[in-house]
Design a protein around this motif. Structure first.
Motif, PDB file in Angstrom:
ATOM      1  N   GLU A 304     -47.463  14.699  65.824  1.00 34.13           N
ATOM      2  CA  GLU A 304     -48.926  14.794  65.852  1.00 34.13           C
ATOM      3  C   GLU A 304     -49.547  13.989  64.714  1.00 34.13           C
ATOM      4  OE1 GLU A 304     -49.760  18.952  65.787  1.00 34.13           O
ATOM      5  OE2 GLU A 304     -48.961  19.312  67.814  1.00 34.13           O
ATOM      6  N   LEU A 305     -48.955  14.063  63.540  1.00 32.72           N
ATOM      7  CA  LEU A 305     -49.467  13.301  62.404  1.00 32.72           C
ATOM      8  C   LEU A 305     -49.287  11.804  62.614  1.00 32.72           C
ATOM      9  CD1 LEU A 305     -48.153  15.722  59.676  1.00 32.72           C
ATOM     10  CD2 LEU A 305     -50.559  15.102  59.991  1.00 32.72           C
ATOM     11  N   LEU A 306     -48.183  11.410  63.236  1.00 33.23           N
ATOM     12  CA  LEU A 306     -47.974   9.999  63.560  1.00 33.23           C
ATOM     13  C   LEU A 306     -49.052   9.516  64.524  1.00 33.23           C
ATOM     14  CD1 LEU A 306     -46.218   7.419  63.452  1.00 33.23           C
ATOM     15  CD2 LEU A 306     -44.859   8.382  65.326  1.00 33.23           C
ATOM     16  N   ALA A 307     -49.322  10.295  65.558  1.00 38.78           N
ATOM     17  CA  ALA A 307     -50.348   9.924  66.530  1.00 38.78           C
ATOM     18  C   ALA A 307     -51.730   9.824  65.888  1.00 38.78           C
ATOM     19  CB  ALA A 307     -50.367  10.937  67.675  1.00 38.78           C
ATOM     20  N   ASP A 308     -51.971  10.633  64.857  1.00 41.55           N
ATOM     21  CA  ASP A 308     -53.264  10.632  64.164  1.00 41.55           C
ATOM     22  C   ASP A 308     -53.372   9.537  63.108  1.00 41.55           C
ATOM     23  OD1 ASP A 308     -54.098  12.773  65.671  1.00 41.55           O
ATOM     24  OD2 ASP A 308     -53.628  14.278  64.152  1.00 41.55           O
ATOM     25  N   GLY A 309     -52.309   8.779  62.894  1.00 43.06           N
ATOM     26  CA  GLY A 309     -52.339   7.719  61.894  1.00 43.06           C
ATOM     27  C   GLY A 309     -52.073   8.188  60.480  1.00 43.06           C
ATOM     28  N   ALA A 310     -51.566   9.408  60.308  1.00 46.71           N
ATOM     29  CA  ALA A 310     -51.347   9.959  58.970  1.00 46.71           C
ATOM     30  C   ALA A 310     -50.018   9.522  58.357  1.00 46.71           C
ATOM     31  CB  ALA A 310     -51.413  11.482  59.024  1.00 46.71           C
ATOM     32  N   ILE A 311     -49.097   9.032  59.160  1.00 49.29           N
ATOM     33  CA  ILE A 311     -47.815   8.536  58.657  1.00 49.29           C
ATOM     34  C   ILE A 311     -47.898   7.020  58.595  1.00 49.29           C
ATOM     35  CG2 ILE A 311     -45.344   8.327  59.156  1.00 49.29           C
ATOM     36  CD1 ILE A 311     -45.526  11.120  60.446  1.00 49.29           C
ATOM     37  N   ASP A 312     -47.647   6.466  57.429  1.00 45.47           N
ATOM     38  CA  ASP A 312     -47.862   5.033  57.236  1.00 45.47           C
ATOM     39  C   ASP A 312     -46.792   4.185  57.888  1.00 45.47           C
ATOM     40  OD1 ASP A 312     -50.260   4.861  55.349  1.00 45.47           O
ATOM     41  OD2 ASP A 312     -48.975   6.323  54.349  1.00 45.47           O
ATOM     42  N   LEU A 313     -45.530   4.576  57.745  1.00 47.35           N
ATOM     43  CA  LEU A 313     -44.478   3.722  58.286  1.00 47.35           C
ATOM     44  C   LEU A 313     -43.240   4.537  58.614  1.00 47.35           C
ATOM     45  CD1 LEU A 313     -42.085   2.881  55.920  1.00 47.35           C
ATOM     46  CD2 LEU A 313     -44.154   1.933  54.907  1.00 47.35           C
ATOM     47  N   ILE A 314     -42.368   3.928  59.405  1.00 47.33           N
ATOM     48  CA  ILE A 314     -41.098   4.531  59.802  1.00 47.33           C
ATOM     49  C   ILE A 314     -39.978   3.590  59.377  1.00 47.33           C
ATOM     50  CG2 ILE A 314     -39.650   5.177  61.769  1.00 47.33           C
ATOM     51  CD1 ILE A 314     -42.205   6.076  63.193  1.00 47.33           C
ATOM     52  N   ALA A 315     -38.956   4.157  58.736  1.00 42.78           N
ATOM     53  CA  ALA A 315     -37.793   3.385  58.301  1.00 42.78           C
ATOM     54  C   ALA A 315     -36.530   4.152  58.670  1.00 42.78           C
ATOM     55  CB  ALA A 315     -37.846   3.141  56.793  1.00 42.78           C
ATOM     56  N   SER A 316     -35.418   3.429  58.770  1.00 51.29           N
ATOM     57  CA  SER A 316     -34.195   4.067  59.260  1.00 51.29           C
ATOM     58  C   SER A 316     -33.539   4.979  58.242  1.00 51.29           C
ATOM     59  CB  SER A 316     -33.182   2.997  59.697  1.00 51.29           C
ATOM     60  OG  SER A 316     -32.652   2.311  58.574  1.00 51.29           O
ATOM     61  N   ASP A 317     -33.626   4.666  56.937  1.00 49.74           N
ATOM     62  CA  ASP A 317     -32.776   5.276  55.921  1.00 49.74           C
ATOM     63  C   ASP A 317     -31.318   5.202  56.358  1.00 49.74           C
ATOM     64  OD1 ASP A 317     -31.837   6.506  53.650  1.00 49.74           O
ATOM     65  OD2 ASP A 317     -32.581   8.500  54.152  1.00 49.74           O
ATOM     66  N   HIS A 318     -30.920   4.022  56.834  1.00 50.64           N
ATOM     67  CA  HIS A 318     -29.523   3.798  57.222  1.00 50.64           C
ATOM     68  C   HIS A 318     -28.641   4.006  55.999  1.00 50.64           C
ATOM     69  CE1 HIS A 318     -26.060   2.075  59.203  1.00 50.64           C
ATOM     70  NE2 HIS A 318     -25.973   1.098  58.327  1.00 50.64           N
ATOM     71  N   SER A 319     -27.844   5.079  56.032  1.00 48.82           N
ATOM     72  CA  SER A 319     -27.025   5.444  54.868  1.00 48.82           C
ATOM     73  C   SER A 319     -25.613   5.751  55.326  1.00 48.82           C
ATOM     74  CB  SER A 319     -27.642   6.644  54.158  1.00 48.82           C
ATOM     75  OG  SER A 319     -26.940   6.933  52.970  1.00 48.82           O
ATOM     76  N   PRO A 320     -24.813   4.697  55.549  1.00 50.82           N
ATOM     77  CA  PRO A 320     -23.492   4.858  56.142  1.00 50.82           C
ATOM     78  C   PRO A 320     -22.419   5.163  55.099  1.00 50.82           C
ATOM     79  CG  PRO A 320     -23.937   2.555  55.808  1.00 50.82           C
ATOM     80  CD  PRO A 320     -25.149   3.298  55.289  1.00 50.82           C
ATOM     81  N   CYS A 321     -21.253   5.550  55.586  1.00 48.23           N
ATOM     82  CA  CYS A 321     -20.107   5.793  54.710  1.00 48.23           C
ATOM     83  C   CYS A 321     -18.836   5.718  55.551  1.00 48.23           C
ATOM     84  CB  CYS A 321     -20.204   7.161  54.044  1.00 48.23           C
ATOM     85  SG  CYS A 321     -19.991   8.556  55.184  1.00 48.23           S
ATOM     86  N   PRO A 322     -17.678   5.564  54.936  1.00 50.02           N
ATOM     87  CA  PRO A 322     -16.430   5.680  55.679  1.00 50.02           C
ATOM     88  C   PRO A 322     -16.335   7.034  56.370  1.00 50.02           C
ATOM     89  CG  PRO A 322     -16.031   4.706  53.531  1.00 50.02           C
ATOM     90  CD  PRO A 322     -17.464   5.163  53.528  1.00 50.02           C
ATOM     91  N   ALA A 323     -15.741   7.059  57.551  1.00 51.14           N
ATOM     92  CA  ALA A 323     -15.762   8.256  58.397  1.00 51.14           C
ATOM     93  C   ALA A 323     -15.134   9.466  57.726  1.00 51.14           C
ATOM     94  CB  ALA A 323     -15.063   7.957  59.716  1.00 51.14           C
TER      95      ALA A 323
END
Length: 458
Positions: A304-323
């Motif tokens: 709902e906040l995204l639809a209202d323009g309250a969230i500025d951006l979206i990023a992955s936070d890609h944080s990988p590691c060995p299994a």
């Protein structure tokens, strides 16, 4: 059009800043040189995008590529392979997961050497704000880092050479320095005094399940840290960006601060929008992150906040590691990070536009335009406009598919989205006009990415 160009992408449904139109895109020497209907003239190559949606490539401002010094961990070569296959054309690499972390000019030089010739897409770099290194901030800024990252809770690696969380004095003094340098401070906002005590109490009681872990990092810990950081920033004039916000309450706090005139932005991540704490039951530690996944009510509040323009951006936070670092009987000991580089754009467009009907210009803004603007990459990046880099992603909004492990291109193939139905598909990606990914043929070009030094934000 009379000028000879390198490439014309014709007949696509093009997502512009405020509109979606059927247009042709003319590209020459890596730049968009003309937009129009039924462009004529000579081109070395013409691509028919009829039936496809053309968006600006994602600008992923929160990526962890674990070089230099971590051996079998994710690096620029495999990490950017996954990013480009997911429609990302620019990344900003975080400073912590490398040995040494990017908290000095000499460490920055080692990071740049690791990236040289290996990144498939253009990249910028964050510097780090950590205790004992305040004297390095000015040099890192002069060298060209995008901004600075700090943790208000422990990053989780106890080794001496690892990235450390800030104490209050370092945070306050760092903000004073960065305000003078005109750089953004990105903050992981969780209260270490709260989460560390709750974690210790849980483990002493033998509570080590995924639900136990999530309970030790409550929304309250996020709210306390956000409040404290906003107070310090108001005293110092430092520009803030809050990373991976997981709760609607924190977004509203940040909105209130912005309404008072503060220079503050916020991001959330695809995993908070498409997963809930129930994912622990099906995918286990592949869904472990900090802050943790929340419940359905928090997830809906974020949409709902995204639809209202309250969230500025979206990023992955890609944080990988060995299994093997995910495979732990004690959930507290499992690596905390979600490997989502390849899936962000498809998840947000599929869930946000195809299923929920959110406008494509809104989603393009949070995925591309807003991060480019906030972090000094616009007008070159983040938008389909004349004069911008031809960083483009072609999407088929009618094509669904089930994500399989073997389709993942990052180094270690754990991912909480495996088996999930994706509601759109990346069919082509162009980086500065170079065709770097094709949905049928796969990766097309190695290397080619350039380092993007910081420039003045427009």
């Amino acid at each position: 059009m009379t000028k000879h160009v390198d490439l014309i992408i014709k007949n696509g449904t093009v997502v512009l800043k405020d509109d979606v139109r059927r247009l042709d895109i003319a590209i020459h020497e890596g730049k968009i040189v003309q937009l129009g209907e039924k462009l004529g003239g000579a081109a070395d190559q013409t691509v028919d995008a009829d039936g496809l949606t053309v968006m600006a490539g994602m600008v992923d401002s929160h990526v962890h590529l674990n070089e230099p010094g971590l051996g079998d961990w994710e690096g620029f070569e495999t990490g950017t392979a996954a990013l480009v296959a997911g429609g990302c054309t620019t990344l900003i690499d975080m400073p912590l997961n490398g040995i040494p972390p990017t908290v000095s000019v000499s460490a920055l030089e080692r990071k740049l050497a690791a990236a040289e010739g290996k990144s498939r897409i253009d990249y910028a770099l964050w510097g780090g704000l950590v205790p004992g290194k305040l004297h390095e901030l000015e040099g890192l800024a002069a060298a060209g880092v995008t901004g600075f990252k700090a943790f208000m809770s422990s990053p989780g690696d106890p080794s001496e050479e690892a990235f450390r969380e800030v104490d209050d004095h370092t945070l306050l003094e760092g903000m004073r320095i960065l305000a003078g340098l005109g750089r953004v401070l990105a903050l992981h906002a969780e209260s270490e005094p709260i989460v560390s005590v709750l974690a210790e109490q849980a483990r002493e009681a033998g509570k080590t399940s995924p639900a136990d872990y999530a309970a030790t990092r409550p929304v309250l810990a996020e709210l306390e840290a956000v409040n404290r950081a906003l107070f310090y920033a108001e005293q110092t004039g430092c520009a803030l960006h809050f990373v991976h916000i997981s709760s609607g309450e924190a977004i509203r706090l940040i909105q209130e601060a912005r309404s008072r005139g503060m220079d503050v932005t916020t991001e959330t991540c695809p995993h908070y929008l498409v997963l809930t704490e129930r994912a622990f039951e099906t995918v286990g530690a592949a869904a472990k992150c900090a802050p943790p996944l929340r419940d359905e009510a928090q997830q809906e509040a974020l949409w709902e906040l995204l639809a209202d323009g309250a969230i500025d951006l979206i990023a992955s936070d890609h944080s990988p590691c060995p299994a093997e670092l995910k495979d732990k009987p004690d959930f507290f000991e499992a690596w905390g990070g979600i490997a989502g580089a390849q899936n962000s754009l498809e998840l947000i467009v599929g869930e946000g536009h195809v299923k929920r009907g959110l406008p494509l210009p809104l989603l393009s803004r949070v995925l591309s335009l807003a991060p480019a603007r906030r972090f000094g990459l616009h007008p070159r990046k983040g938008e389909i406009r004349i004069g911008a880099d031809a960083d483009l992603v072609l999407l088929d909004l009618e094509q669904t598919y089930r994500l399989q492990q073997e389709q993942l291109l990052h180094r270690h193939k754990h991912n909480p989205y495996i088996g999930r139905t994706m509601h759109c598909r990346v069919t082509g990606v162009y980086s500065r006009g170079r065709h770097v990914y094709d949905g049928a043929a796969g990766l097309l070009a190695a290397g080619g990415g350039n380092w993007l030094k910081h420039q003045r934000v427009d």
